[in-house]
Design an enzyme around this catalytic site. Structure first.
Site, PDB file in Angstrom:
ATOM      1  CE  LYS A  22      39.518  45.387  35.583  1.00  0.00           C
ATOM      2  NZ  LYS A  22      39.521  46.593  36.263  1.00  0.00           N
ATOM      3  CG  ASN A  23      37.966  45.718  39.649  1.00  0.00           C
ATOM      4  OD1 ASN A  23      38.820  45.939  38.768  1.00  0.00           O
ATOM      5  ND2 ASN A  23      36.745  45.916  39.241  1.00  0.00           N
ATOM      6  CB  CYS A 117      38.541  57.168  34.035  1.00  0.00           C
ATOM      7  SG  CYS A 117      36.945  56.148  34.397  1.00  0.00           S
ATOM      8  NE  ARG A 122      36.117  55.366  38.774  1.00  0.00           N
ATOM      9  CZ  ARG A 122      36.606  54.269  38.248  1.00  0.00           C
ATOM     10  NH1 ARG A 122      36.890  54.287  36.873  1.00  0.00           N
ATOM     11  NH2 ARG A 122      36.938  53.302  39.079  1.00  0.00           N
ATOM     12  CG  ASP A 305      32.252  47.474  37.310  1.00  0.00           C
ATOM     13  OD1 ASP A 305      33.151  46.995  37.927  1.00  0.00           O
ATOM     14  OD2 ASP A 305      32.120  48.659  37.183  1.00  0.00           O
ATOM     15  NE  ARG A 397      42.332  49.711  31.770  1.00  0.00           N
ATOM     16  CZ  ARG A 397      42.144  51.029  32.456  1.00  0.00           C
ATOM     17  NH1 ARG A 397      41.756  52.045  31.648  1.00  0.00           N
ATOM     18  NH2 ARG A 397      42.271  51.103  33.439  1.00  0.00           N
TER      19      ARG A 397
HETATM   20  C1  EPZ Z   1      35.774  50.232  41.746  1.00  0.00           C
HETATM   21  O1  EPZ Z   1      36.028  51.471  41.283  1.00  0.00           O
HETATM   22  C2  EPZ Z   1      35.917  49.309  40.497  1.00  0.00           C
HETATM   23  N1  EPZ Z   1      37.432  49.507  39.952  1.00  0.00           N
HETATM   24  C3  EPZ Z   1      35.379  49.625  39.311  1.00  0.00           C
HETATM   25  O2  EPZ Z   1      35.273  48.892  38.404  1.00  0.00           O
HETATM   26  C4  EPZ Z   1      33.642  49.768  39.764  1.00  0.00           C
HETATM   27  O3  EPZ Z   1      32.809  50.107  38.768  1.00  0.00           O
HETATM   28  C5  EPZ Z   1      33.658  50.338  41.297  1.00  0.00           C
HETATM   29  O4  EPZ Z   1      34.633  49.821  42.245  1.00  0.00           O
HETATM   30  C6  EPZ Z   1      32.059  50.177  41.808  1.00  0.00           C
HETATM   31  O5  EPZ Z   1      31.798  48.684  41.970  1.00  0.00           O
HETATM   32  C7  EPZ Z   1      38.310  48.737  40.751  1.00  0.00           C
HETATM   33  O6  EPZ Z   1      38.243  48.066  41.909  1.00  0.00           O
HETATM   34  C8  EPZ Z   1      39.734  49.035  40.253  1.00  0.00           C
HETATM   35  P1  EPZ Z   1      33.946  53.494  44.404  1.00  0.00           P
HETATM   36  P2  EPZ Z   1      36.297  52.438  42.488  1.00  0.00           P
HETATM   37  O7  EPZ Z   1      34.906  54.051  45.008  1.00  0.00           O
HETATM   38  O8  EPZ Z   1      36.977  52.008  43.755  1.00  0.00           O
HETATM   39  C9  EPZ Z   1      32.472  58.060  44.421  1.00  0.00           C
HETATM   40  C10 EPZ Z   1      35.847  48.176  36.303  1.00  0.00           C
HETATM   41  O9  EPZ Z   1      34.998  48.255  35.172  1.00  0.00           O
HETATM   42  N2  EPZ Z   1      33.679  58.240  44.919  1.00  0.00           N
HETATM   43  O10 EPZ Z   1      33.300  52.325  44.734  1.00  0.00           O
HETATM   44  O11 EPZ Z   1      36.817  53.796  41.981  1.00  0.00           O
HETATM   45  C11 EPZ Z   1      32.892  57.558  42.848  1.00  0.00           C
HETATM   46  O12 EPZ Z   1      32.933  58.979  42.133  1.00  0.00           O
HETATM   47  C12 EPZ Z   1      35.957  49.281  37.359  1.00  0.00           C
HETATM   48  O13 EPZ Z   1      36.519  47.107  36.550  1.00  0.00           O
HETATM   49  C13 EPZ Z   1      33.819  59.504  45.383  1.00  0.00           C
HETATM   50  O14 EPZ Z   1      32.962  60.511  45.356  1.00  0.00           O
HETATM   51  O15 EPZ Z   1      34.805  52.925  42.633  1.00  0.00           O
HETATM   52  C14 EPZ Z   1      31.795  56.741  42.466  1.00  0.00           C
HETATM   53  O16 EPZ Z   1      30.446  57.616  41.972  1.00  0.00           O
HETATM   54  C15 EPZ Z   1      35.149  50.520  36.445  1.00  0.00           C
HETATM   55  N3  EPZ Z   1      34.970  59.528  46.509  1.00  0.00           N
HETATM   56  C16 EPZ Z   1      31.105  56.083  43.711  1.00  0.00           C
HETATM   57  O17 EPZ Z   1      31.720  56.777  44.808  1.00  0.00           O
HETATM   58  C17 EPZ Z   1      35.851  58.905  46.766  1.00  0.00           C
HETATM   59  O18 EPZ Z   1      36.790  58.780  47.296  1.00  0.00           O
HETATM   60  C18 EPZ Z   1      31.774  54.466  43.806  1.00  0.00           C
HETATM   61  O19 EPZ Z   1      33.109  54.494  43.575  1.00  0.00           O
HETATM   62  C19 EPZ Z   1      35.621  57.234  46.345  1.00  0.00           C
HETATM   63  C20 EPZ Z   1      34.510  57.099  45.364  1.00  0.00           C
END
Ligand code: EPZ
Length: 430
Positions: A22-23, A117, A122, A305, A397
């Site tokens: 999905k991702n 969310c 996030r 995840d 989803r």
């Molecule tokens: C992706 O989310 C996935 N979603 C998430 O899967 C997954 O949990 C996550 O990566 C970590 O592997 C999709 O790919 C659509 P991050 P993403 O940016 O990209 C912080 C699922 O269940 N952060 O790697 O949003 C953030 O708050 C979903 O399929 C910032 O602070 O995750 C988090 O604490 C849930 N500033 C950490 O970094 C930013 O600009 C990692 O987030 C970006 C992120």
């Protein structure tokens, strides 16, 4: 709202086929609009997040053709707007990939700021930091991110933390920038690699994806391609852990074992037999599993995840386990629901202390988010008695035909809408 009703106690036995990630698909289907030629993508999971994203892409004017459940053909030549409607970003955060794709192709984009969310606030500051480094102006106006650039130029970008989304969004914009971009402290997830491979199939020049340094040499334009999405390591992991929790014996097919190594290692550590094949993995658990300590980390560490699914398996383990969530600040919302089934879980900050119990009992529970919802279904499959999981729209989803695939493995599970259907299920299963 639809629900799953489950009669627990059946070990899962048999074979299950895993779909596309999905991702990876969310990012790749978005990146497909970056060319004015047709792009065909297959092995797309038929889940609601994907369907919402395809709708968002067609609303800005791209031609979107659903060839079948798992294949789409997209052509960005007909795009007439670079402004994405709030309704879509509200439904799926990943609509923010349109920022990188539209900025890269049209040098401007307007996308509503995604809210937080269920698993945390996030922020997307790292995405915006990357766009600014590439020469774009970025402002927040009336709840929208408005970004534009006369021209995008290469940059040397140091990510403040490992971010999957920011790495992918910056990679997309940089693919059509002038000059070379280096992303340091890049995310290494398999779906980041899949997006890089896809962009390269369209004529981009990206090296190093899968390591923490990605080098992008900007190109003038991208061209048509056909592409197959990588298998979903989290869907695969969810069935691996369901086999473990129910003392089953399941062959998980159409996967890449290397992507599952952190999960395989943990299952073996607590006593599961795991056998790897070229494109399949077999998980067998005959005895009560043991305790362990887990900390979620960016890939190749144990994936966040899979944290809820791990906690459910450990809630039945022999001994006390510690699960630490280092990625998101609010990812233990399933704990209260699990305790209603008899689990013994204590949450302290970003750590769960889990005293394993010998048996969970069925209860009426609700899915708080996508992965926690899947984990609570696993708890229901392992529990004694009947479990009803509400709010399964979250689970749908990201999991295609979840109940159907579980039934094929011997689970007693049905998707229902009305209370009387729950009564009928109870009468049928006794
Ligand atoms: C992706 O989310 C996935 N979603 C998430 O899967 C997954 O949990 C996550 O990566 C970590 O592997 C999709 O790919 C659509 P991050 P993403 O940016 O990209 C912080 C699922 O269940 N952060 O790697 O949003 C953030 O708050 C979903 O399929 C910032 O602070 O995750 C988090 O604490 C849930 N500033 C950490 O970094 C930013 O600009 C990692 O987030 C970006 C992120």
């Amino acid at each position: 709202m639809d629900k799953y009703v489950i009669k627990g106690g059946n070990p899962l036995v048999g074979e299950v086929e895993i779909g596309g990630a999905k991702n990876a698909a969310l990012a790749i289907l978005t990146a497909a609009i970056m060319t004015d030629e047709p792009v065909t993508v297959d092995n797309i999971p038929d889940v609601s997040d994907i369907n919402v994203l395809l709708e968002a892409i067609s609303v800005i004017g791209a031609t979107v053709e659903r060839i079948d459940r798992h294949t789409a053909r997209i052509n960005g030549v007909t795009i007439g707007s670079v402004s994405v409607d709030y309704a879509y970003i509200k439904k799926i955060r990943a609509s923010y990939y349109l920022l990188g794709a539209l900025l890269g192709k049209y040098k401007r984009a307007e996308v509503p700021l995604p809210g937080g969310c269920n698993i945390g606030s996030r922020p997307i500051d790292q995405h915006l930091k990357g766009f600014r480094a590439l020469g774009a102006t970025v402002e927040i106006k009336n709840g929208n991110i408005v970004t534009s650039a006369e021209r995008l130029h290469g940059a040397h970008i140091f990510m403040d933390m490992v971010s999957v989304g920011a790495t992918i969004n910056i990679m997309m914009a940089a693919a059509l920038a002038e000059g070379n971009t280096i992303i340091e402290n890049a995310a290494r997830e398999p779906h980041v690699v899949d997006v890089a491979n896809f962009l390269n199939c369209m004529g981009a020049n990206i090296k190093g994806a899968g390591t923490d340094v990605i080098r992008i040499r900007g190109v003038q334009q991208l061209h048509r391609t056909s592409y197959t999405i990588v298998p979903d390591m989290i869907e695969a992991g969810t069935y691996m852990f369901a086999a473990a929790a129910t003392k089953g014996d399941v062959l998980i097919k159409e996967i890449i074992p290397k992507h599952l190594e952190a999960m395989t290692a943990k299952l073996q550590e607590i006593g599961c037999e795991v056998e790897e094949f070229d494109d399949a993995i077999r998980v067998c658990a005959k005895t009560r599993l043991g305790k362990t300590q887990v900390k979620t980390l960016p890939y190749p560490g144990f994936p966040t995840d899979m944290q809820p699914q791990m906690s459910v398996v450990l809630s039945l383990a022999n001994g006390t386990s510690i699960v630490t969530e280092s990625i998101f600040e609010n990812r233990f919302k399933y704990a209260d629901e699990l305790m209603r089934m008899g689990a013994n879980v204590k949450i302290e900050g970003n750590t769960a202390i889990i005293d394993g119990v010998s048996q969970l009992t069925g209860a009426r529970i609700s899915a708080p988010d996508l992965r926690a919802g899947a984990a609570l279904v696993i708890a229901g499959l392992a529990a004694e008695g009947i479990t009803v999981v509400d709010d399964i729209v979250y689970i749908q989803r990201g999991y295609e035909d979840f109940a159907g695939k579980l039934r094929n493995l011997g689970a007693e599970i049905e998707q229902v809408r009305e209370e009387r259907e729950i009564m009928k299920f109870r009468l049928r299963v006794g």
